[in-house]
Design an enzyme around this catalytic site. Sequence first.
Site: not given
Length: 623
Positions: A518, A404, A475, A424, A120
């Site tokens: 998301g 994503t 996330s 993102n 990440r």
Amino acid sequence: MRSALALVAVSLFLAPSVASFAQVPAPTPVDYLAETPTRAPHAMVVSIHHDATDAGVEILHQGGNAVDAAVAVGFALAVVYPAAGNIGGGGFMLIRPSSARGIGKDAALKHGSPVFLDYREEAPAAASANMYLDAQGNIIPQASITGPHASGVPGTVAGLAYAEAHFGRLTLAKVMAPAIRLARDGYVLSAEEAANLQSPNLTQFPASHRIFQRDGNFYKAGETFKQPELANTLTQIAADPTSFYHGKLAAQIAAFEAANQGLITAKDLAHYEVKERTPLVGSYHGLEVLTSPPPSSGGIALIEILNILSGYNLPKIGPDRSPDQVHYITEAFRRAYMDRTDYLGDPDFNTLPLAEMAQPYYADAWRKTIDPLKPTSSADLVRPAGYLPDPTTILHPQKEDNETTHFSIVDADGNAVSNTYTLNFGFGSGVTVDPLGFLLNDEMDDFTSKPNTPNAFGLIQSAANAIAPGHRPLSCMSPTIISDPPITDLYGPIAKPGSTPTPTRPGKLRLVLGSPGGSTIMTTVANDLISVVDNGLNIQSAADAPRFHHQYLPDVLQFEKAFSIPAVEAMKARGYTTRRAAEFDEKSQGVWGDSELIAVDPTTGELLGGQDHRHHFGKAAGY
């Protein structure tokens, strides 16, 4: 079998993935129950882009394992799916070996234990808690979303290179060769891909406008899109991936950032490292659920959802997507998202009550609060007392958006990889590092910007996700693998009479799951899993089935446009506030997520691929 959560150690969410760059006609409705999966006897790769899938299959044919193929797919998507595939973003890779012998070169997997690679993005050293607020304390519009201040330190190159070095069989140069070829020689654009490249997020930045939009002479369907600058960058990474963080490439990135008022420095890049974390392990109807630990919020939320639902016989309650099933599943969603809101953040800087959240008796207590006939108002929802500590701080907003992408891989030995990574928002910050040819993320938007100010999707969470140098934003990305329970040695040496036998090898692989979307990622993964495990859908039908979602706040039950209108009306009649995605936009598909799934036929052992048909350029393939 581990009955709830086995936590040996605790070391993107991105918004609904609608057609966000170009409006395309809504597809003709299909009977998702009639869909059939792609079949392969030995190995399978499923991704959102056919060229990336082919890259993975090519590497498998060359003797690579699932990790080699995953690295090939990851770099290929950086070329052919620039909206989300990336070397300027970050993500998570879940690796499950098929046997006690392990996989690849690293001793960490020689005993067959799974591993979770956290690559990440991180906040740069110049980041601060109030960096996106003006002098009056208000959020500066677009500051955390677009432009040079929006990017965290990228982790993808480090993550993929680490995976290859430790767990692959081949060399980085070999597995990157398909991506370099696609960037150098180009790939043919479909109408959907050409339309996506017209994103206004790219138009406002000169290098992005030049590379992806030919300075306004937009690409058309059937044209070949070449990226020579990116090909050169990938070639340098293949020769020496450390140069991206410590060498020539790092110096070029830092110089570009300095010249464009960005935050990322050479020290930030040199500081970045991949983190191996222990996956979370739960169970559902006798199956092992291997999933994502923090900084993913998705894995623990998924385990909570499944723990609550394990007390119901969903097929007896009603068929797949029926109002009665939707009711119980939605109430499980609501309760898991409430806990996500209050407790989760970067595990390296916060103590998170994961074991408590995953206890079956906590799920039992939650289950008792569910009314079988009507919804619980989120405003009136009260967490069962005595199971979790009090939330320590006031609520803060969580911001994540849509671009994503996920891919799933199983090799001929049965090793499995579930990988989700992201920029993102679509095309990230919109900023292309010139002259290196890759887009930077806008992951700083995943941190808290201002207390008590819900984002566009209404998500809130605790101060555990506040902006701070070196922190990783929370996330929803939830790569997940489902298997039979580990096989134990009942006759081997046991330390004490009556003690539990030690697992000696993994159980049979059943499902490889994941999706973008998301805040909807966890509910998409849960929907897919429930459709297969509880309701008996094949993996392609599960990928294509219309989705529903509830995230505690806002107190709205959301449906994809293709969801049965009578079912939506039935939920409204029960007392839910309902919303259909893009309900009033005739040109929008009204969808979110993108499930790229693999199942194993329990009878024949054949691999079954489910490629989400919400996009039209993906592929499931194998041999």
